[in-house]
Design an enzyme around this catalytic site. Structure first.
Site, PDB file in Angstrom:
ATOM      1  N   CYS A 136     -12.461 118.214   9.046  1.00 30.72           N
ATOM      2  CA  CYS A 136     -13.771 117.580   9.233  1.00 30.72           C
ATOM      3  C   CYS A 136     -13.933 117.060  10.655  1.00 30.72           C
ATOM      4  CB  CYS A 136     -13.930 116.438   8.224  1.00 30.72           C
ATOM      5  SG  CYS A 136     -15.475 115.556   8.390  1.00 30.72           S
ATOM      6  N   CYS A 139     -15.790 113.707  10.862  1.00 30.50           N
ATOM      7  CA  CYS A 139     -14.981 112.529  10.504  1.00 30.50           C
ATOM      8  C   CYS A 139     -13.970 112.197  11.599  1.00 30.50           C
ATOM      9  CB  CYS A 139     -14.164 112.768   9.227  1.00 30.50           C
ATOM     10  SG  CYS A 139     -14.984 113.654   7.925  1.00 30.50           S
ATOM     11  N   ASP A 140     -13.315 113.208  12.131  1.00 27.49           N
ATOM     12  CA  ASP A 140     -12.112 112.966  12.928  1.00 27.49           C
ATOM     13  C   ASP A 140     -12.228 113.312  14.414  1.00 27.49           C
ATOM     14  OD1 ASP A 140     -10.845 112.147  10.620  1.00 27.49           O
ATOM     15  OD2 ASP A 140     -10.095 114.140  10.137  1.00 27.49           O
TER      16      ASP A 140
END
Ligand code: NAP
Length: 312
Positions: A136, A139-140
């Site tokens: 992701c 997200c990261d």
């Protein structure tokens, strides 16, 4: 196994969609039963820090957010059953959900069983999830500021995420197993003209190595068979998703990409069977959008139960 209990509403899955549906349904006094499966809080529980969920300006752990959702749902009267779905029978109303412990029937269902990112299934992948292996970018990506990273995949997701990751990373190398991309022309053009992106074609990752975090990839050229070690500071894998729809094959209509088909009320092709989150979302796949779908599905289920029109 015999019938254990009849419920007005059963929610299948305890990720952000299922838990948000549980909060709304419990507040509507439907006393929903949430069948959690064995992976509590869904894929988001794998994310170390969620920084884009509204209300948490300093970020929140994926596991912690799941626990908060659960606490909130329980406070309003939702019940949780830690068991795995074995079968769902939608051929007769009320619908039957079978788990290891027995059978439950329900007037309405909310299916929120999520999707799984496809894995490469190579040594090191499992070990380094959250320590250099990610599925992701949204997200990261922020954790990879000024780093030299790699992306696996040649589809729209891989290119879109690679382009997103260039906001942070120093360089992004896309590793694809063929020499032509699956992604559409617009994304391909954008990726090919981005100075931070380069391509490694006809190549697969055979192993992910490191110590504290990911340090190098064992790459194989599938045309020549040549193997080489490539240093990296992070590996993002985007090789497709599998919505967890096995129990609904032949019972519910699906979209071409494999997600459950839903209408604007999040109702599936079966009356009073609703779906929310990644099992029914081919586009957004965020914690906040899944939670939003869960709330919407619970509101729809509440309306159908109040009107006594469920399953008719
Ligand atoms: P996808 O289109 O199925 O592409 C998966 C990619 O991963 C392919 O390039 C595939 O290689 C590769 N791959 C699969 N298994 C692999 C393995 N074991 N090892 C190495 N590589 C592997 O999946 P997606 O990119 O997630 O897209 C899913 C759907 O969402 C598509 O319909 C896509 O168009 C859509 N989508 C659209 C957008 C957009 O329009 N902006 C953005 C994201 C997704 P091969 O090509 O060799 O099969």
């Amino acid at each position: 196994m015999g019938l254990i209990e009849h419920r007005q509403l059963i929610i299948l899955g305890a990720g952000p969609a299922g838990l948000s549906a549980a909060i709304y349904a419990a507040r509507a006094e439907l006393k929903p039963l949430v069948i959690t499966g064995m992976v509590l809080y869904g894929q988001s529980s794998l994310t170390h820090t969620i920084e884009n969920y509204p209300g948490f300006p300093k970020g929140v752990g994926g596991m912690e957010l799941g626990q908060l959702f659960e606490e909130q749902a329980k406070a309003f009267g939702a019940e949780f059953l830690v068991d795995e779905v074995q079968a769902v029978d939608l051929s007769r109303h009320p619908y039957t959900v079978s788990v290891y412990g027995g059978d439950y029937t329900a007037d309405a269902l909310i299916i929120a069983m999520g999707a799984n990112n496809k894995r490469l299934n190579v040594p090191g992948e499992e070990e380094f999830i959250g320590r250099g292996v990610s599925y992701c970018g949204t997200c990261d990506g922020w954790f990879y500021k000024d780093k030299d990273i790699h992306v696996v995949g040649g589809g729209d997701s891989a290119l879109e995420e690679a382009l997103f990751l260039t906001r942070f990373a120093h360089s992004v190398t896309i590793i694809h197993r063929r020499d032509t991309l699956r992604a559409g022309a617009i994304l391909e053009n954008r990726a090919r003209t981005n100075p931070k992106i380069s391509f490694l074609f006809d190549s697969v990752v055979n192993e992910i190595r490191g110590s504290e975090g990911v340090e190098e990839l064992l790459i194989e050229n599938v045309k020549t068979g040549e193997k080489s070690l490539m240093p990296t500071e992070g590996l993002f894998i985007f090789i497709g998703h599998s919505p967890n729809t096995t129990f609904f094959e032949g019972q519910l209509e699906m979209e071409p990409g494999g997600t459950l088909k839903i209408d604007e009320h999040l109702e599936t092709s079966k009356k009073s069977v609703f779906a929310a989150g990644e099992i029914a979302d081919p586009h957004f796949r965020q914690v906040v959008t899944s939670a939003g779908m869960g709330a919407a599905a619970a509101i729809s289920a509440t309306h159908c139960l109040e009107n006594m029109s469920c399953g008719l």
